[in-house]
Design a protein around this motif. Structure first.
Motif, short mmCIF file in Angstrom:
data_model
loop_
_atom_site.label_atom_id
_atom_site.label_comp_id
_atom_site.label_asym_id
_atom_site.label_seq_id
_atom_site.Cartn_x
_atom_site.Cartn_y
_atom_site.Cartn_z
N ASN A 19 55.12 6.50 17.52
CA ASN A 19 54.37 6.02 16.16
C ASN A 19 52.94 5.85 16.29
OD1 ASN A 19 56.48 4.28 14.07
ND2 ASN A 19 57.07 4.32 16.22
N ILE A 20 52.35 5.57 17.36
CA ILE A 20 51.23 5.60 17.55
C ILE A 20 50.09 6.91 17.65
CG2 ILE A 20 50.76 5.72 20.03
CD1 ILE A 20 48.77 3.29 17.82
N HIS A 21 50.96 8.16 17.90
CA HIS A 21 50.11 9.28 17.95
C HIS A 21 49.92 9.74 16.63
CE1 HIS A 21 49.32 10.61 22.19
NE2 HIS A 21 50.53 10.07 22.73
N PRO A 22 50.98 9.92 15.64
CA PRO A 22 50.49 10.25 14.55
C PRO A 22 49.63 9.26 13.72
CG PRO A 22 52.91 10.29 14.85
CD PRO A 22 52.19 9.62 15.73
N PHE A 23 49.56 7.66 14.00
CA PHE A 23 48.81 7.06 13.44
C PHE A 23 47.14 7.27 13.74
CE2 PHE A 23 46.46 2.99 13.52
CZ PHE A 23 46.69 2.32 12.26
N LEU A 24 46.92 7.79 14.96
CA LEU A 24 45.63 8.05 15.42
C LEU A 24 45.25 9.15 14.96
CD1 LEU A 24 45.88 6.37 18.84
CD2 LEU A 24 44.88 5.34 16.94
N ILE A 25 46.17 10.15 15.10
CA ILE A 25 45.58 11.75 14.47
C ILE A 25 45.11 11.54 12.99
CG2 ILE A 25 46.56 13.86 14.03
CD1 ILE A 25 48.30 13.63 16.56
N ARG A 26 45.89 10.54 12.23
CA ARG A 26 45.65 10.63 10.86
C ARG A 26 44.17 9.86 10.78
NH1 ARG A 26 51.23 9.58 10.08
NH2 ARG A 26 50.87 7.33 10.36
N GLN A 27 43.89 9.23 11.77
CA GLN A 27 42.40 8.54 11.75
C GLN A 27 41.31 9.52 12.03
OE1 GLN A 27 42.14 4.73 13.50
NE2 GLN A 27 43.83 3.55 12.17
N ASN A 28 41.96 10.67 12.66
CA ASN A 28 40.85 11.66 13.30
C ASN A 28 39.86 11.26 14.20
OD1 ASN A 28 39.79 14.27 13.14
ND2 ASN A 28 38.27 13.71 11.31
N ILE A 29 40.34 10.78 15.24
CA ILE A 29 39.40 10.03 16.20
C ILE A 29 39.90 10.90 17.53
CG2 ILE A 29 39.32 7.91 15.21
CD1 ILE A 29 41.23 6.80 17.29
N HIS A 30 39.04 10.67 18.30
CA HIS A 30 38.99 11.47 19.81
C HIS A 30 39.82 10.23 20.78
CE1 HIS A 30 38.51 13.31 23.70
NE2 HIS A 30 37.63 12.45 24.00
N TYR A 31 40.70 10.50 21.24
CA TYR A 31 41.24 9.34 22.04
C TYR A 31 42.19 9.78 23.33
CZ TYR A 31 45.77 10.25 19.76
OH TYR A 31 47.15 11.00 19.56
N ASN A 80 43.56 0.06 9.46
CA ASN A 80 42.97 -0.89 10.62
C ASN A 80 42.49 0.31 11.59
OD1 ASN A 80 42.89 -2.76 12.59
ND2 ASN A 80 45.32 -2.86 12.90
N LEU A 81 41.15 0.35 11.54
CA LEU A 81 40.55 1.59 12.43
C LEU A 81 40.83 1.19 14.05
CD1 LEU A 81 37.61 2.23 9.80
CD2 LEU A 81 39.88 3.53 10.11
N TYR A 82 40.99 2.27 14.58
CA TYR A 82 41.03 2.14 16.03
C TYR A 82 39.53 2.79 16.53
CZ TYR A 82 45.62 0.51 16.94
OH TYR A 82 46.91 -0.16 17.15
N SER A 83 38.63 1.71 16.48
CA SER A 83 37.29 2.15 16.65
C SER A 83 36.58 0.79 17.17
CB SER A 83 36.44 2.44 15.40
OG SER A 83 36.58 1.39 14.42
N CYS A 84 35.31 0.84 17.82
CA CYS A 84 34.94 -0.36 18.36
C CYS A 84 33.72 -0.80 17.66
CB CYS A 84 34.45 -0.20 19.89
SG CYS A 84 35.90 -0.10 20.86
N PRO A 85 33.38 -1.80 16.64
CA PRO A 85 32.19 -2.05 16.09
C PRO A 85 31.13 -2.49 17.18
CG PRO A 85 34.06 -3.64 15.80
CD PRO A 85 34.67 -2.47 16.54
N ASP A 86 30.17 -3.30 16.37
CA ASP A 86 29.08 -3.83 17.47
C ASP A 86 29.41 -5.29 17.96
OD1 ASP A 86 29.16 -5.60 14.96
OD2 ASP A 86 26.90 -5.04 14.59
N GLN A 87 30.53 -5.80 17.54
CA GLN A 87 31.37 -7.05 18.13
C GLN A 87 32.82 -6.61 18.63
OE1 GLN A 87 29.48 -9.85 19.11
NE2 GLN A 87 27.60 -8.68 18.06
N PRO A 88 33.36 -7.34 19.51
CA PRO A 88 34.45 -7.12 19.89
C PRO A 88 35.55 -7.61 18.60
CG PRO A 88 33.63 -8.42 21.65
CD PRO A 88 32.56 -8.38 20.60
#
Length: 220
Positions: A19-31, A80-88
């Motif tokens: 489940n997690i790989h297709p989800f993150l691939i669709r977000q087009n992020i390096h992970y 629900n973006l798998y990224s790190c904003p300027d706060q936790p």
């Protein structure tokens, strides 16, 4: 870097990865996913595995964003973006097993995204929580006492399905005693004092498997 504390959840891992790989691939992020597998006779120590995953992942690449992820949590909404904003960011706000509500305002478990400098600033998480529960409350306290603010998406976005499994045995009264004992000791207990051995580190097709043995005596 996606850090997954792990022990004896072999049935859940393929479901998570599928489940997690297709989800993150669709977000087009390096992970990259790091499964940090505790292989010793001690009680499970989720917090120390988070600390270890952080340290070992940095040996592999110069990651600037870390997502600490329970293996039984599956994200539902790609906003629900798998990224790190300027706060936790607390990401697992609305979970199916709690009827998609935040179970309490200070809850900081399940899935958490933090920048490298923020996790280093709070010295990671206490290594003293052997057994399930309460380590996320310590992490919440470390974040706010270090002047950081916790952010969340709305419950319509930060939604997770949990993979069903037998509930872990928890000793909340004992864990609460530990939580009280570690108050004010964050500078001494965390990334700075963990003790462990890497038994193996294998880069597989879908994840990197880091198998470790924790040294309980040194970490007490």
């Amino acid at each position: 870097a996606i850090i997954v504390p792990f022990r004896n959840r072999d049935e859940q891992l393929p479901v998570f990865l599928t489940n997690i790989h297709p989800f993150l691939i669709r977000q087009n992020i390096h992970y990259k996913i790091y499964i940090v597998n505790q292989a010793d006779s001690n009680e499970f120590n989720r917090a120390m595995l988070m600390n270890i995953g952080f340290k070992e992942a940095l040996k592999d690449s110069n990651w600037t964003c870390f997502v600490f992820h329970d293996v039984d949590h599956i994200p539902e909404d790609e906003r629900n973006l798998y990224s790190c904003p300027d706060q936790p960011r607390h990401m697992a706000v609305a979970v199916d097993k709690w009827n998609y509500t935040l179970i309490y305002q200070r809850y900081f478990g399940g899935v958490i995204a933090m920048r490298r400098e923020h996790f280093e600033k709070i010295n990671g998480v206490s290594n003293k929580f052997w057994g399930w529960g309460v380590e996320d409350d310590d992490m919440y306290r470390r974040v706010v006492t270090n002047g950081l603010n916790i952010t969340r998406y709305t419950t319509e976005i930060a939604r997770y399905t949990t993979i069903k499994h037998a509930p872990a045995k928890r000793n909340y009264p004992e864990q609460r005693k530990i939580l009280a004992a570690v108050r004010g000791r964050s500078e001494l207990d965390g990334l700075s004092n963990m003790s462990y051995s890497v038994l193996s580190s294998e880069c597989e097709s879908l994840f990197t498997n880091i198998t470790v043995a924790l040294n309980r005596t040194t970490a007490e």
